[in-house]
Enzyme design. Structure first.
Site, short mmCIF file in Angstrom:
data_model
loop_
_atom_site.label_atom_id
_atom_site.label_comp_id
_atom_site.label_asym_id
_atom_site.label_seq_id
_atom_site.Cartn_x
_atom_site.Cartn_y
_atom_site.Cartn_z
N SER A 57 0.83 -1.20 0.00
CA SER A 57 0.00 0.00 0.00
C SER A 57 0.86 1.26 0.00
CB SER A 57 -0.95 -0.05 1.20
OG SER A 57 -2.00 0.85 1.05
N ASP B 136 -9.15 -3.91 -5.90
CA ASP B 136 -8.57 -3.39 -4.67
C ASP B 136 -9.30 -2.10 -4.30
OD1 ASP B 136 -6.85 -1.99 -2.80
OD2 ASP B 136 -5.24 -3.33 -3.40
N HIS C 172 -7.53 -5.84 -0.52
CA HIS C 172 -6.39 -4.95 -0.65
C HIS C 172 -5.08 -5.72 -0.60
CE1 HIS C 172 -4.06 -1.38 -0.48
NE2 HIS C 172 -3.80 -1.40 0.81
#
Length: 516
Positions: free
Chosen positions: A230, A458, A486
């Site tokens: 991320s 996502d 995610h």
């Protein structure tokens, strides 16, 4: 409900939404590209990497003094508060290391995202985050990036004030609510300045990337092997831009497009959560007898109606402190299970109870998101994300300008669009600027192959951003996971995991464009 049920949500970008000041929407890794809407032309340049001058020699010569902490080892790293003025003092970066269970080939530095998530916690639960192949071959090393966790954490509000800001209406419908949001923003930034001192101006992504190079040296590694999730992909890409010759094997999972403006990044993430919610509803409908409706559109309408009802009248909960579920808390409760498909049954339970007038499960999920346990916050992630993102890119709009953005945001996300639009005000009152956070044009020129992973549905880092980052990096290789949730690694997709393991452990450079 045990916290471990949703433990993997921790590998996530944090998204903060609403008009309640800074805990107003600042998306995770929203990019510090050209600011949208200001018409300014920003000069792009790559700063001189530190470490060459005598003033940093002692910093680069240090070794980590590891000590036992539970089943792992803990340590600290000393770094300058300000790399541009290293004589102005130092801070300590908290480290945790999970030793290789087999024949060690090196150290793998990891970052779980945020910005604001403490990396030491990821290593503490290493068996949940990393497969045996990595645990066997690497010392897994996590660090709390500067300003987060136990690394000179920024502090802006006490817990009671943070509670109030998170619970506030993320889509204010009255002048009084708008004024309240503006007051909260001022209080947040004043609090950061008063409670955090000069550290608050030195927690940018560039400075955290500089810390990673000091860490690499302190670990005795010539090259940095790195796995970032991320926001950790932005941190890794920044490192690759600053120190391409020091990059080893690098995997960027759940990638962020660093070229996006703050506004475009917010639009991208709003669309991502809409896509994820639709996918959740499609699965509910496909299973038959969906309690939210006979099709996706009916489900969206029912959820949106629930949020509107909560806005008008917060729901009662079983919370021992007597807290009610407000619209702000309901938003966090709704999006948290979308980070991991395995948590969709929890969302089912939360929505069933919410529709029946009980906000307890949605409140539990909101608290999980914000690291709130037993009446207190266990880390500062909700504060750190705002400070880091606003240092990286302080662009913002005023409250009066927000409605001009509604059409674009509601097109991207009919369910969440207005909340994300209000988030554009988040950095309006920041009282300090970064001294070491230039507007980088990231291409990683000179780095070895870098593996970029994107998941097609996502919610927090939409797939299109992974495609963009892989294209921007001169040596970027795209790996696509067709799925929900995610990030892509260690999510039950053997194809993805095999590619990652062969690359990190065996050095086998993967095929660009592979789909799993």
């Amino acid at each position: 409900m045990k916290k471990s049920v949703v433990a993997l949500v921790l590998i996530a970008a944090l998204v903060l939404a609403g008009a309640a000041g800074v805990v107003a929407l600042v998306i995770a890794g929203d990019g510090s590209g050209p600011s949208a809407g200001d018409g300014a032309t920003q000069q792009r340049h790559t700063p001189r990497p530190p470490g060459e001058g005598k003033s940093l020699q002692k910093i680069y010569d240090q070794k980590v003094g590891w000590r036992a902490c539970g089943k792992n080892q803990c340590g600290t790293l000393v770094v300058p508060i300000d790399y541009e003025a290293p004589e102005d003092g130092t801070i300590q970066i908290a480290l945790e290391r999970h030793r290789a269970t087999g024949k060690k080939i090196g150290s793998l530095v990891v970052n779980p995202g945020g910005p604001g998530a403490p990396g030491t916690e990821t290593v503490r639960d290493a068996e949940s985050y990393f497969a045996a192949e990595l645990l066997k071959s690497f010392d897994i090393v996590g660090f709390d990036p500067r300003g987060t966790g136990a690394s000179a954490p920024v502090d802006c509000l006490d817990d009671a004030d943070l509670d109030a800001q998170i619970a506030a209406d993320p889509d204010p419908d009255t002048p009084q609510e708008v004024a309240e949001g503006e007051r909260y923003s001022e209080e947040f930034w004043q609090g950061c300045q008063q409670r955090s001192g000069k550290v608050a101006a030195h927690v940018s992504t560039v400075e955290a990337a500089r810390d990673m190079d000091v860490l690499r040296q302190a670990l005795g590694e010539d090259k940095l092997d790195y796995l970032g999730f991320s926001y950790g992909t932005r941190l890794g890409a920044t490192y690759a831009e600053l120190y391409p010759e020091k990059v080893g094997r690098m995997v960027l999972d759940g990638a962020i497009d660093p070229s996006l403006s703050s506004r475009d990044g917010a639009l991208s993430q709003a669309a991502g959560f809409e896509t994820a919610l639709r996918s959740y509803l499609a699965a509910c409908v496909k299973a038959g007898d969906c309690f939210l409706g006979n099709n996706v559109e009916e489900g969206l309408a029912r959820i949106k109606g629930l949020l509107e009802d909560i806005d008008a009248k917060p729901l009662e909960t079983a919370d021992p402190e007597g807290r009610k579920l407000t619209s702000g808390l309901a938003f966090y409760g709704l999006i948290t299970p979308l980070y991991n498909e395995g948590n969709w049954p929890i969302l089912d339970e939360a929505l069933r109870k919410g529709l029946a007038g009980d906000g307890s499960v949605l409140l539990y999920l909101a608290d999980f998101y914000g690291s709130r346990e037993d009446g207190r916050y266990t880390d500062n992630s909700l504060e750190a994300i705002s400070v880091i993102n606003c240092l990286d890119d302080p662009w913002a709009v005023t409250a009066d300008e927000v409605p001009e953005n509604f059409a674009d945001f509601e097109k991207a996300s009919p369910t969440f669009g207005r909340l994300f639009a209000w988030g554009l005000t988040a950095c309006a009152d920041i009282p300090f600027t970064a001294t070491d956070s230039p507007d980088l044009e990231i291409d990683g020129s000179g780095a070895p192959p870098i593996l970029v992973i994107g998941t097609t549905r996502d919610p927090a880092t939409p797939y299109e951003e992974a495609v963009a980052l892989a294209n921007q990096l001169e040596t970027g290789l795209l790996l696509t996971r067709d799925g929900d949730g995610h990030t892509g690694y260690n999510k039950g997709n053997k194809c993805v995991d095999d590619v990652v393991h062969r690359y990190l452990v065996d050095g086998v450079v993967p095929q660009d464009g592979k789909r799993c």
